[in-house]
Design an enzyme around this catalytic site. Structure first.
Site, PDB file in Angstrom:
ATOM      1  N   GLU A  81       1.167   2.066   4.054  1.00  0.00           N
ATOM      2  CA  GLU A  81       0.059   2.926   3.747  1.00  0.00           C
ATOM      3  C   GLU A  81      -1.150   2.657   4.593  1.00  0.00           C
ATOM      4  O   GLU A  81      -1.861   3.232   4.762  1.00  0.00           O
ATOM      5  CB  GLU A  81      -0.299   2.435   2.238  1.00  0.00           C
ATOM      6  CG  GLU A  81       0.726   3.020   1.222  1.00  0.00           C
ATOM      7  CD  GLU A  81       0.652   4.636   1.236  1.00  0.00           C
ATOM      8  OE1 GLU A  81      -0.514   5.069   1.471  1.00  0.00           O
ATOM      9  OE2 GLU A  81       1.601   4.902   0.920  1.00  0.00           O
ATOM     10  N   GLU A 141       0.506  11.840   5.662  1.00  0.00           N
ATOM     11  CA  GLU A 141       2.032  11.798   5.820  1.00  0.00           C
ATOM     12  C   GLU A 141       2.484  11.582   7.379  1.00  0.00           C
ATOM     13  O   GLU A 141       3.331  10.932   7.906  1.00  0.00           O
ATOM     14  CB  GLU A 141       2.700  12.809   5.273  1.00  0.00           C
ATOM     15  CG  GLU A 141       2.842  13.051   3.624  1.00  0.00           C
ATOM     16  CD  GLU A 141       2.961  11.839   2.888  1.00  0.00           C
ATOM     17  OE1 GLU A 141       3.770  11.029   3.313  1.00  0.00           O
ATOM     18  OE2 GLU A 141       2.318  11.640   1.837  1.00  0.00           O
TER      19      GLU A 141
HETATM   20 ZN   LIG Z   1       1.387   7.013   1.470  1.00  0.00          ZN
END
Ligand SMILES: [Zn+2]
Length: 500
Positions: free
Chosen positions: A294, A265
């Site tokens: 991502e 995160e």
């Molecule tokens: Zn993620």
């Protein structure tokens, strides 16, 4: 600046207020709100989303965008505002085709479906969730029919999360991975690394939170523009580059889970904190391409965080905060954080078998939208694919098809972005090696900030203004390919497990 432009900016400010409140409600719902308060939150979110949707599809906005797109206005705008006008005009035209009552019904059904999913997961009872999943599939089909009437349905959904990465491209990339990784993983798991109980001793959640901050500081997440809170399933949300919030979940007997969620995160957070601040609160800001997003969280989590050299400068500090690590050598720690095993849960999978968890979901989504496989047949199909790729079959649906939140709010087409992110990471690792020198050496010398700065300049700064293929070609100078990731896996895991 023209009067028209001023009006347009004021209009945007109104839209931003609704978005801000919706974001805040979401954050509160996931971190602080009590169970009995959730229904009211969902009501309020539905209201503000609908108001914002009405603003984003109003004639008034359409007229302004039409005029701003005319040469005498458009040519006077700088690059950023030209991008904003183009993107908003495109979104306007797509959203306009969705009837308001359909959109509102969809937002409400999403909320109900989320609640039903949680209940079904806790009870491990797919039948509670099945009617909602069926509804999500139908409604998503209907809405995609409005927004993208000319696109093949599943490609339109993929475009929603990673524009330009159509299923022909993804098939090619995933087939390369399957061909190379299936035999590699079979060799590795046949070596059967036993569970090490030293990694599952009681770990005080407050100490885990301190470790999280230690890691966030270390990788470059800014405290003055960041916040941390606790939630069930970690996520990141950002209001602007000046207010980015990460969450975590502290498992008392599994501190590695929170450690790697913190880094993951944190990677999302660093991305959002370093977008050009001129883009704040506009469609140019936080990157909406999930594969690219991502790629940053997974770069920090896996490529950096699961590299032994990452830990050399901070391993002692980890032992100060969580004493069990004082008794564990860095070599043993390194082996544990790269423990490859076939397992049920995607979010707990190692970076290698993770690929199959995504390929499975990608194929499931194709089965739903292309082959029209009915909802009641999906759990069995899931289990079959688990057997094919990971040689294990879940004992119940909560370990299987009920484990992920994504389908409960109709985010079909999202899953492939996780693996696309890793594929981009293989390419980024190559490019950083060429431009900054060995990543191993930089990490061992505690010079991670140089890697962060490179990512800030090459990727984060641009926010949402470049499409995924453009980002990769601009930064890496070549087309998207799975080859660098496969090479990275073979070298790293070949070394750890002594397999060729
Ligand atoms: Zn993620």
């Amino acid at each position: 600046m023209s009067r028209l432009f001023d009006d347009f900016r004021q209009y945007l400010t109104r839209m931003q207020q609704y978005e801000h409140v919706t974001n805040l409600l979401y954050w509160d719902m996931k971190t602080k709100a009590p169970k009995l308060g959730l229904a009211a939150h969902i009501e309020a979110m539905t209201y503000f989303s609908a108001e914002n949707f009405a603003l984003s599809t109003a004639d008034e906005l359409g007229h302004m965008l039409d005029k701003l797109a005319e040469p005498q206005e458009y040519d006077a705008l700088d690059d950023t505002w030209q991008f904003i006008v183009r993107r908003m005009k495109r979104d306007f035209e797509r959203n306009r085709r969705i009837p308001a009552e359909v959109f509102e019904a969809f937002v409400r059904a999403q909320g109900e479906s989320g609640t039903a999913w949680e209940e079904a997961k806790n009870a491990s009872d797919f039948s509670i969730y099945a009617p909602h999943l069926r509804k999500m599939i139908e409604m998503r089909r209907e809405i995609t029919g409005y927004t993208d009437p000319d696109k093949e349905i599943y490609n339109a959904m993929l475009d929603e999360f990673e524009e330009g990465m159509d299923s022909a491209t993804i098939d090619r990339l995933f087939d390369d991975l399957k061909r190379e990784l299936i035999p590699l993983v079979r060799k590795i798991v046949s070596k059967n690394q036993p569970e090490d109980p030293r990694f599952h001793v009681y770990s005080d959640p407050d100490a885990q939170k301190k470790v999280q901050w230690m890691l966030l500081d270390y990788i470059g997440f800014r405290r003055d523009a960041g916040a941390v809170d606790e939630t069930e399933h970690p996520f990141t949300t950002s209001f602007s580059s000046k207010d980015v919030r990460v969450t975590n979940h502290y498992h008392e007997y599994d501190p590695l889970s929170a450690i790697f969620s913190a880094i993951h995160e944190g990677g999302h957070g660093i991305f959002d904190q370093n977008v050009n601040p001129d883009y704040d609160k506009t469609v140019a800001g936080s990157c909406g391409y999930m594969g690219i997003h991502e790629s940053q969280s997974r770069f920090y989590e896996n490529i950096l965080g699961r590299n032994k050299n990452f830990w050399i400068p901070i391993y002692e500090k980890l032992g100060e905060l969580l004493p069990q690590f004082r008794e564990i050598s860095l070599d043993d720690f390194y082996r544990e954080i790269n423990h490859v095993q076939n397992s049920y849960i995607r979010t707990e999978a190692d970076e290698l078998t993770y690929c199959f968890h995504i390929i499975l979901r990608y194929e499931m989504e194709q089965a739903i939208f292309r082959d029209q496989v009915p909802v009641e047949a999906l759990p069995a199909l899931w289990n079959q694919k688990m057997k094919d790729y990971l040689q294990i079959v879940p004992e119940n649906d909560s370990q299987g098809i009920l484990q992920d939140v994504h389908w409960s709010d109709a985010s079909f087409g999202y899953f492939p972005s996780y693996l696309l992110g890793s594929i981009y990471d293989g390419m980024l690792l190559d490019t950083i090696g060429q431009e900054l020198g060995s990543v191993d050496e930089l990490l061992a010398a505690g010079r991670i900030s140089e890697i962060t700065r490179w990512l800030n300049e090459k990727i984060h700064w641009y926010g949402n203004t470049r499409k995924p293929k453009e980002v990769i070609e601009a930064v890496c100078g070549r087309e998207v390919s799975a080859e660098p990731l496969i090479r990275y896996f073979k070298r790293k895991y070949g070394e750890i497990y002594g397999v060729a």
